[in-house]
Design a protein around this motif. Structure first.
Motif, short mmCIF file in Angstrom:
data_model
loop_
_atom_site.label_atom_id
_atom_site.label_comp_id
_atom_site.label_asym_id
_atom_site.label_seq_id
_atom_site.Cartn_x
_atom_site.Cartn_y
_atom_site.Cartn_z
N GLY A 121 0.85 -1.18 0.00
CA GLY A 121 0.00 0.00 0.00
C GLY A 121 0.88 1.22 0.00
O GLY A 121 2.10 1.12 0.01
N LEU A 122 0.28 2.38 -0.04
CA LEU A 122 1.02 3.64 -0.01
C LEU A 122 0.65 4.41 1.25
O LEU A 122 -0.53 4.51 1.59
CB LEU A 122 0.67 4.48 -1.24
N ASP A 123 1.65 4.94 1.91
CA ASP A 123 1.36 5.80 3.06
C ASP A 123 0.96 7.18 2.53
O ASP A 123 1.11 7.48 1.35
CB ASP A 123 2.52 5.88 4.05
N PHE A 124 0.43 8.01 3.41
CA PHE A 124 -0.09 9.31 2.98
C PHE A 124 1.01 10.18 2.35
O PHE A 124 0.78 10.80 1.31
CB PHE A 124 -0.75 10.07 4.12
N ASP A 125 2.19 10.23 2.97
CA ASP A 125 3.26 11.08 2.44
C ASP A 125 3.66 10.66 1.03
O ASP A 125 3.90 11.51 0.17
CB ASP A 125 4.47 11.07 3.37
N ALA B 212 -6.25 19.35 2.44
CA ALA B 212 -7.36 19.26 1.49
C ALA B 212 -7.25 17.98 0.66
O ALA B 212 -8.27 17.36 0.32
CB ALA B 212 -7.37 20.48 0.58
N PHE B 213 -6.02 17.57 0.36
CA PHE B 213 -5.81 16.33 -0.39
C PHE B 213 -6.31 15.14 0.41
O PHE B 213 -6.98 14.26 -0.12
CB PHE B 213 -4.32 16.18 -0.72
N LYS B 214 -5.99 15.12 1.70
CA LYS B 214 -6.44 14.01 2.56
C LYS B 214 -7.97 13.93 2.56
O LYS B 214 -8.55 12.84 2.45
CB LYS B 214 -5.91 14.20 3.98
N VAL C 52 -1.60 3.14 6.06
CA VAL C 52 -1.43 3.04 4.61
C VAL C 52 -2.79 2.93 3.93
O VAL C 52 -3.79 2.56 4.55
CB VAL C 52 -0.57 1.82 4.21
N TYR C 53 -2.78 3.25 2.65
CA TYR C 53 -3.93 2.99 1.78
C TYR C 53 -3.63 1.63 1.15
O TYR C 53 -2.77 1.53 0.27
CB TYR C 53 -4.06 4.07 0.71
#
Length: 113
Positions: free
Chosen positions: A23-27, A49-51, A69-70
């Motif tokens: 998965g991908l973390d937010f950063d 705003a992206f989050k 993570v996503y």
């Protein structure tokens, strides 16, 4: 349903794989988004705003191994290449006591031997 900048970004730069633990973390996701904006000459929105926008697209973070993570997301495309290339620290002469020219000469001599 209107097409948003975030939905376009997700279509262009992310693939979803249900059978992976990755998965991908937010950063990382936000960094990928910034690369996508730069390449497409778009004005990026702030990370907060992206989050919110990503959540509105239906993506939820989960906690895995102490990290949020996503899940199932992987980077693809031009923005992924740009993000990876620009995320790797640059090697400089200050990182070593040997000047670059000496390194080149040493490698050249070693390859002849």
């Amino acid at each position: 349903m209107t097409d948003t900048q975030i939905s376009q970004f997700l279509r262009d730069s992310v693939v979803f794989e249900d059978d992976t633990e990755k998965g991908l973390d937010f950063d990382t996701l936000y960094g990928l988004y910034i690369s996508w904006c730069v390449l497409g000459r778009k004005v990026p929105i702030p990370d907060s705003a992206f989050k919110t926008a990503v959540a509105l697209e239906g993506l939820k973070q989960v906690k895995e191994n102490g990290q949020r993570v996503y899940p199932g997301m992987s980077m693809v495309g031009a923005a992924a290449r740009d993000y990876v290339v620009n995320s790797v620290p640059m090697w400089t002469e200050t990182a070593t006591d040997i000047p670059v020219q000496e390194v080149i000469e040493q490698e050249a001599v070693a390859s002849i031997a």
